[in-house]
Design a protein around this motif. Structure first.
Motif, PDB file in Angstrom:
ATOM      1  N   ASP A   1     -58.098 106.622 -17.595  1.00 26.24           N
ATOM      2  CA  ASP A   1     -58.582 107.613 -18.561  1.00 26.24           C
ATOM      3  C   ASP A   1     -58.725 106.941 -19.927  1.00 26.24           C
ATOM      4  N   THR A   2     -59.054 107.714 -20.939  1.00 24.70           N
ATOM      5  CA  THR A   2     -59.288 107.150 -22.271  1.00 24.70           C
ATOM      6  C   THR A   2     -58.029 106.578 -22.905  1.00 24.70           C
ATOM      7  N   ALA A   3     -56.849 106.966 -22.417  1.00 22.81           N
ATOM      8  CA  ALA A   3     -55.585 106.425 -22.915  1.00 22.81           C
ATOM      9  C   ALA A   3     -55.145 105.198 -22.117  1.00 22.81           C
TER      10      ALA A   3
ATOM     11  N   PRO B   1     -65.194  97.679 -17.673  1.00 19.09           N
ATOM     12  CA  PRO B   1     -65.645  98.815 -18.477  1.00 19.09           C
ATOM     13  C   PRO B   1     -66.801  99.535 -17.782  1.00 19.09           C
ATOM     14  N   CYS B   2     -66.723 100.843 -17.721  1.00 20.61           N
ATOM     15  CA  CYS B   2     -67.758 101.621 -17.035  1.00 20.61           C
ATOM     16  C   CYS B   2     -69.045 101.753 -17.848  1.00 20.61           C
TER      17      CYS B   2
ATOM     18  N   CYS C   1     -67.219 104.167 -11.090  1.00 17.71           N
ATOM     19  CA  CYS C   1     -67.363 104.715 -12.446  1.00 17.71           C
ATOM     20  C   CYS C   1     -68.163 106.014 -12.393  1.00 17.71           C
ATOM     21  N   GLY C   2     -67.756 106.952 -13.213  1.00 17.53           N
ATOM     22  CA  GLY C   2     -68.445 108.226 -13.295  1.00 17.53           C
ATOM     23  C   GLY C   2     -68.209 108.843 -14.657  1.00 17.53           C
ATOM     24  N   ALA C   3     -68.645 110.057 -14.817  1.00 12.91           N
ATOM     25  CA  ALA C   3     -68.495 110.764 -16.086  1.00 12.91           C
ATOM     26  C   ALA C   3     -67.028 110.848 -16.475  1.00 12.91           C
TER      27      ALA C   3
ATOM     28  N   ALA D   1     -63.014 103.051 -17.667  1.00 16.91           N
ATOM     29  CA  ALA D   1     -62.783 101.729 -17.081  1.00 16.91           C
ATOM     30  C   ALA D   1     -62.116 101.841 -15.726  1.00 16.91           C
ATOM     31  N   VAL D   2     -62.257 100.764 -14.955  1.00 15.60           N
ATOM     32  CA  VAL D   2     -61.616 100.648 -13.653  1.00 15.60           C
ATOM     33  C   VAL D   2     -60.892  99.304 -13.617  1.00 15.60           C
TER      34      VAL D   2
END
Length: 67
Positions: free
Chosen positions: A10-12, A57-58, A37-39, A43-44
């Motif tokens: 997630d963003t954190a 990075p997605c 990667c999706g909405a 990142a993965v």
């Protein structure tokens, strides 16, 4: 075939989901992980056993490294 683990972040930077990946090598595993990667997924991370191989990075295209 080798077994890898992809973790969607997630963003954190916290793991929100994990997915097992079977691939012939790291490059194929990275491509399969990046395809997750999706909405809302920034990142993965790609792991093989206890080793973190990459953070993908997605929002960027997957680049190929010579190797």
């Amino acid at each position: 075939m080798a077994t890898f683990r992809a973790y969607l972040l997630d963003t954190a930077g916290k793991i929100t989901w994990g997915e097992w990946i079977e691939a012939k090598d790291q490059a194929e595993a990275e491509a399969k992980a990046h395809a997750l990667c999706g909405a809302g997924i920034p990142a993965v991370e790609l792991w093989q056993g206890p080793r973190r191989l990459a953070e993908l990075p997605c929002d960027a295209p997957l680049s190929r490294k010579a190797g």
